[in-house]
Write an enzyme that holds these catalytic residues in place. Structure first.
Site, short mmCIF file in Angstrom:
data_model
loop_
_atom_site.label_atom_id
_atom_site.label_comp_id
_atom_site.label_asym_id
_atom_site.label_seq_id
_atom_site.Cartn_x
_atom_site.Cartn_y
_atom_site.Cartn_z
N GLY A 134 42.06 43.30 45.54
CA GLY A 134 43.34 42.42 45.59
C GLY A 134 43.63 41.33 46.43
CB ILE A 187 35.98 48.86 35.12
CG1 ILE A 187 34.77 48.34 35.87
CG2 ILE A 187 36.56 47.90 33.90
CD1 ILE A 187 33.65 48.28 34.89
N GLY A 227 38.67 43.03 42.85
CA GLY A 227 38.30 43.64 44.08
C GLY A 227 39.29 44.47 44.42
CB VAL A 269 45.75 32.57 38.59
CG1 VAL A 269 44.19 32.79 38.88
CG2 VAL A 269 46.16 31.51 38.96
CG LEU A 270 41.67 36.41 33.98
CD1 LEU A 270 42.45 37.78 33.82
CD2 LEU A 270 40.79 35.99 32.48
CB ILE A 308 37.19 37.96 35.79
CG1 ILE A 308 37.86 37.17 34.80
CG2 ILE A 308 36.18 38.90 34.92
CD1 ILE A 308 36.94 36.47 33.65
N GLY A 309 37.46 40.37 37.87
CA GLY A 309 36.98 41.34 38.86
C GLY A 309 38.00 41.89 39.88
CB CYS A 325 21.69 41.48 51.59
SG CYS A 325 21.34 42.54 50.30
CE1 TYR A 360 30.53 44.87 50.31
CE2 TYR A 360 30.92 45.53 48.16
CZ TYR A 360 29.97 45.59 49.17
OH TYR A 360 28.76 46.47 49.29
#
Length: 369
Positions: free
Chosen positions: A166, A185, A164, A158-159, A161-162, A349, A124
């Site tokens: 996966g 979250i 999605g 690896v981190l 962050i976010g 957009c 996304y």
């Protein structure tokens, strides 16, 4: 009064070479004159709501918004926007409570809903279209580009962050053999991602990024850190906090890649987008990002492929229109007004990226170069 609004409306759009009730594909076809008052009383919110309510139509919304953005006077800050901008600088519009509410508003709509719009990998964010001829390939190429920039190796942790749904974690683990920790979250996304990555060295935890240095992180420091399409939800009041947390979690020789929609100047987000699509969202500028990273990171690379988001959004819109009836059956809440809202969002957009008002930035940061 309506006649005055009608003339103002026509003059406003004439500046952007847009006709009213014309035969051109980007002409605005008016069904109800209530549109005039809604727009001049509530600006972009009124204009968007009038479209959602079916008061006007346009065959090519993407072209309409492209022209509006390119018109000379579109960038003028009005009082409404100035007050909203000032509020964002004073109040933390993306604190933990608001962050959870904002993510739930958008990403928790339905996994099935997004599956009808996105490519099979459920990416996304903007695809990379340099050599791709399909949405699926553009998304695969984007993930490969990220892996190459991060120089991911089998021994890396690896981190993400976010994280999605996966898709990137799965790609990194499958193609590079590394281990990945994804934080998110959104419960529906985490549930989907865990199933997608079953059997791979990938873990997903429900955590706000701000909690990673307060007990939620039991994984130590990471060789590589990546964040794709999440920074737009961080907010100006939290940019420095975000960068400090990443700095603490990244190993000395590590690499950090930040993939985010960006703006050419520092300005507030469109009010209609904030109300209906991304509550409390904020598009960062290069100045804001670089200021937050100052003394924490060296910016080793900045790559802008904003025009690729126009292509990505138009493909998402094609999928949306093709699956419109299926989407409507997912939930009673996905009524005609909701469907018009999403069409308006996607093509709004696309026009903004085509006009180069919005950019797509990939930064690569290191601690010491």
């Amino acid at each position: 009064m309506i006649q005055n609004y009608e003339k103002m409306f026509a003059d406003f759009f004439k500046e952007a070479d847009i006709t009213i009730n014309g035969t051109e594909a980007d002409s605005i076809i008016i069904h109800d004159k209530k549109l005039y008052e809604m727009m001049f009383r509530n600006g972009s919110v009124g204009f968007g709501e009038a479209y959602m309510d079916g008061l006007w139509d346009c065959d090519r919304l993407d072209v309409l918004f492209y022209k509006l953005v390119k018109a000379p006077k579109r960038h003028t800050l009005n009082l409404d926007k100035l007050l909203m901008w000032a509020g964002a600088k004073v109040f933390n519009m993306q604190n933990k409570i608001r962050a959870h509410k904002s993510i739930s508003h958008h990403y928790n709509l339905s996994n099935d809903f997004f599956a009808y719009i996105l490519d099979p990998s459920m990416n996304y964010t903007c695809g990379f279209w340099q050599e791709a001829d399909s949405l699926e390939q553009a998304q695969m190429d984007k993930m490969e580009l990220i892996c190459n920039k991060l120089r991911i190796e089998k021994t890396d942790t690896v981190l993400d962050i976010g994280s999605g749904w996966g898709s990137l974690a799965k790609y990194m683990a499958e193609t590079r053999g590394c281990s990945v920790v994804g934080i998110n979250i959104s419960d529906p996304q985490i549930h989907y991602a865990k199933k997608l990555c079953a059997g791979l060295p990938v873990k997903f935890i429900k955590s706000d990024y701000r909690d990673l240095i307060d007990g939620a992180n039991t994984f130590g420091k990471f060789d590589k850190i990546v964040s794709v399409g999440m920074f737009e939800h961080v907010g100006e009041k939290n940019y420095l906090t975000y960068m400090k947390i990443v700095n603490k979690l990244l190993k000395t020789e590590g690499l950090f890649l930040l993939h985010t929609i960006g703006d050419t100047v520092t300005r507030p987000t469109d009010k209609w987008i904030l109300k209906y699509i991304f509550p409390n969202g904020q598009i960062p500028s290069v100045e804001q990002i670089s200021s937050a990273a100052e003394r924490l990171f060296i910016m080793d690379d900045l790559h802008n492929f904003g025009p690729d988001y126009d292509k990505t959004l138009m493909k998402w819109h094609e999928n949306f229109e093709r699956n419109r009836e299926r989407i409507a059956k997912i939930s009673p809440a996905f009524d005609e007004r909701f469907l018009r809202m999403w069409k308006y969002f996607l093509l709004n957009c696309a026009g903004a990226f085509r006009a180069r008002k919005l950019q797509l930035f990939q930064f690569v940061f290191t601690k010491y170069g």
